[in-house]
Scaffold this motif. Structure first.
Motif, PDB file in Angstrom:
ATOM      1  N   TYR A 268      -0.878 -15.306   8.166  1.00 48.12           N
ATOM      2  CA  TYR A 268      -0.841 -14.793   6.933  1.00 48.12           C
ATOM      3  C   TYR A 268      -0.824 -15.805   5.843  1.00 48.12           C
ATOM      4  CZ  TYR A 268      -0.057 -12.117   3.264  1.00 48.12           C
ATOM      5  OH  TYR A 268      -0.447 -11.298   1.800  1.00 48.12           O
TER       6      TYR A 268
ATOM      7  N   HIS B  52      -9.898  -4.075  -0.993  1.00 43.83           N
ATOM      8  CA  HIS B  52      -8.978  -3.077  -0.449  1.00 43.83           C
ATOM      9  C   HIS B  52      -9.307  -2.533   0.463  1.00 43.83           C
ATOM     10  CE1 HIS B  52      -8.631  -2.101  -4.797  1.00 43.83           C
ATOM     11  NE2 HIS B  52      -9.475  -2.747  -5.265  1.00 43.83           N
TER      12      HIS B  52
ATOM     13  N   GLU C 122      -8.267 -11.199   1.281  1.00 42.22           N
ATOM     14  CA  GLU C 122      -7.965 -10.560  -0.394  1.00 42.22           C
ATOM     15  C   GLU C 122      -9.316 -10.088  -0.990  1.00 42.22           C
ATOM     16  OE1 GLU C 122      -3.218 -11.093  -1.562  1.00 42.22           O
ATOM     17  OE2 GLU C 122      -4.907 -12.367  -2.274  1.00 42.22           O
TER      18      GLU C 122
ATOM     19  N   THR D 104      -2.274   2.770   9.073  1.00 46.05           N
ATOM     20  CA  THR D 104      -2.728   1.276   8.690  1.00 46.05           C
ATOM     21  C   THR D 104      -1.865   0.690   8.456  1.00 46.05           C
ATOM     22  OG1 THR D 104      -1.754   3.198   6.878  1.00 46.05           O
ATOM     23  CG2 THR D 104      -4.252   3.256   6.928  1.00 46.05           C
TER      24      THR D 104
ATOM     25  N   SER E 205      -0.486  -3.438   6.796  1.00 45.58           N
ATOM     26  CA  SER E 205      -0.939  -3.873   4.943  1.00 45.58           C
ATOM     27  C   SER E 205      -1.607  -5.498   6.052  1.00 45.58           C
ATOM     28  CB  SER E 205       0.368  -4.948   4.760  1.00 45.58           C
ATOM     29  OG  SER E 205       1.490  -5.288   5.521  1.00 45.58           O
TER      30      SER E 205
ATOM     31  N   ASP F 231       0.591  -7.752   7.515  1.00 49.69           N
ATOM     32  CA  ASP F 231       0.554  -7.099   9.315  1.00 49.69           C
ATOM     33  C   ASP F 231      -0.679  -6.596  10.370  1.00 49.69           C
ATOM     34  OD1 ASP F 231       3.630  -6.944   8.971  1.00 49.69           O
ATOM     35  OD2 ASP F 231       3.182  -4.917   7.956  1.00 49.69           O
TER      36      ASP F 231
ATOM     37  N   LEU G  36      -6.460  -1.902   7.678  1.00 51.74           N
ATOM     38  CA  LEU G  36      -5.731  -3.060   7.248  1.00 51.74           C
ATOM     39  C   LEU G  36      -5.819  -3.376   5.043  1.00 51.74           C
ATOM     40  CD1 LEU G  36      -6.383  -6.447   9.040  1.00 51.74           C
ATOM     41  CD2 LEU G  36      -4.580  -4.894   9.289  1.00 51.74           C
ATOM     42  N   THR G  37      -4.883  -2.751   4.811  1.00 53.06           N
ATOM     43  CA  THR G  37      -4.754  -2.977   3.386  1.00 53.06           C
ATOM     44  C   THR G  37      -4.816  -3.426   2.865  1.00 53.06           C
ATOM     45  OG1 THR G  37      -2.343  -1.405   3.196  1.00 53.06           O
ATOM     46  CG2 THR G  37      -4.389  -0.002   3.693  1.00 53.06           C
ATOM     47  N   ILE G  38      -4.539  -3.682   1.348  1.00 54.04           N
ATOM     48  CA  ILE G  38      -4.571  -5.044   0.614  1.00 54.04           C
ATOM     49  C   ILE G  38      -4.318  -3.855  -0.419  1.00 54.04           C
ATOM     50  CG2 ILE G  38      -5.161  -6.961  -0.500  1.00 54.04           C
ATOM     51  CD1 ILE G  38      -6.702  -7.209   1.939  1.00 54.04           C
ATOM     52  N   ALA G  39      -2.718  -4.667  -1.186  1.00 50.94           N
ATOM     53  CA  ALA G  39      -2.139  -4.007  -2.293  1.00 50.94           C
ATOM     54  C   ALA G  39      -3.454  -4.614  -3.454  1.00 50.94           C
ATOM     55  CB  ALA G  39      -1.056  -4.281  -1.960  1.00 50.94           C
TER      56      ALA G  39
END
Length: 336
Positions: A22, A40, A112, A309, A311, A314, A333-336
């Protein structure tokens, strides 16, 4: 982090999930025909871990070319942030989803922001969120191109014959092996959409899930061997594929077809003797097909199951979950 950088997962070497780093990297610049997407959610797919481990599961002559470091990933859902001057059909603020640059490995969606080919994107179905939209492109298009319409003339690297889907209707019976996984649960639903009778094969823990999706019959492969229970089916869609795939030939009637998603070992003379056809294809990005699939998702005719899900940071844990197998639907995978 500066205004010109973003967070992304990169590979600097091949190996297990621990090689996913990361990092802070530059935001990609737009090229002709591209839109900048603020990501997202990202769908996690088998090619992601094939890339991670250096394509060791593929013969050297068919391995795609790429250089390290590389950002993995092909599936995304997000919002358009900028549009190249030559792009029509998308505007800043549009919600989009897509399978990027596949079968290549330059999708770079574990990030992102992504500079995405506009030709690979469709408007996100309004009725589902980014997590479910990101889970749909590769798995959904694989099932679509195997079962409904190929949509391209590119041959599979594993066969010379062109793949031809079987016309599905109320008179057809389809067996789906690996029915609970990403491709499998889409294949089950698309076959039901066309009116076919569907036999789902998976482990017993998935029975209620698959019957809810419309399976007419369920076989727990941990207790029974499908090839000993089932005979006379029109089509086997083997979402597992591989060396054991040929055992499903015994379930087919003469004139039937078997479609292994990951090509296995078959004998053309044996296929001819049985009077069956074995073909496959390689999924490719297709925005028009994705838009059609999106309409089914919006209507609730087809739905996406989410196994879990994680992040973006992760991603390693997401790949570790994938390695455990027995996935129900998709990992995202989620992206804030």
């Amino acid at each position: 982090m500066s205004a010109q950088t973003m967070r992304a997962i990169r590979l600097h070497e091949h190996g297990g999930p621990e090689v996913l780093r990361y990092e802070e990297v530059p935001i990609p610049e737009l090229g002709p025909g591209e839109v900048l997407v603020r990501v997202h959610a990202v769908g996690v797919n088998p090619p992601d871990w094939y890339l991670r481990d250096g394509m060791s599961n593929l013969p050297p002559e068919v391995r795609p070319k790429f250089t390290l470091p590389v950002i993995p990933g092909t599936d995304l859902s997000g919002v358009v942030e900028a549009v190249a001057a030559d792009v029509d059909g998308f505007a800043v603020g549009d919600e989009v989803f897509g399978l990027l640059r596949f079968p290549g490995f330059e999708g770079s969606t574990y990030a992102e922001y992504v500079a995405a080919p506009a030709a690979d994107l469709a408007l996100k179905p309004a009725g589902i969120d980014h997590v479910h939209a990101a889970a749909a492109p590769m798995a959904g298009l694989t099932a679509w191109q195997f079962l409904i319409e190929v949509g391209h003339d590119h041959p599979s690297p594993f066969q010379s014959a062109r793949h031809r889907p079987v016309a599905l209707d109320t008179g057809k019976t389809v067996l789906v092996n690996g029915a609970a996984g990403g491709v499998g649960h889409f294949a089950l639903q698309l076959a039901k959409w066309k009116g076919a009778r569907v036999i789902a094969v998976a482990s017993g823990r998935h029975e209620a899930f698959l019957r809810e999706l419309g399976a007419d019959e369920f076989i727990d492969y941990t207790k029974d061997r499908p090839e000993e229970l089932v005979h006379g089916v029109d089509l086997v869609l083997d979402a597992v594929g591989g060396p054991d795939s040929k055992r499903f030939l015994r379930t087919l009637k003469r004139g039937g077809s078997q479609f292994p998603v990951f090509f296995g070992e078959f004998d053309e003379e044996e296929n001819a003797k049985l009077g069956v056809t074995v073909t496959g294809t390689q999924v490719r990005s297709d925005a028009a097909q994705l838009a059609e699939l999106g309409r089914l998702l919006d209507a609730g005719t087809v739905r996406v199951a989410i196994d879990g899900t994680f992040s973006l940071a992760d991603a390693r844990a997401a790949h570790e979950r994938a390695a455990q197998g027995h996935i129900q639907g998709k990992i995202v995978l989620t992206i804030a």
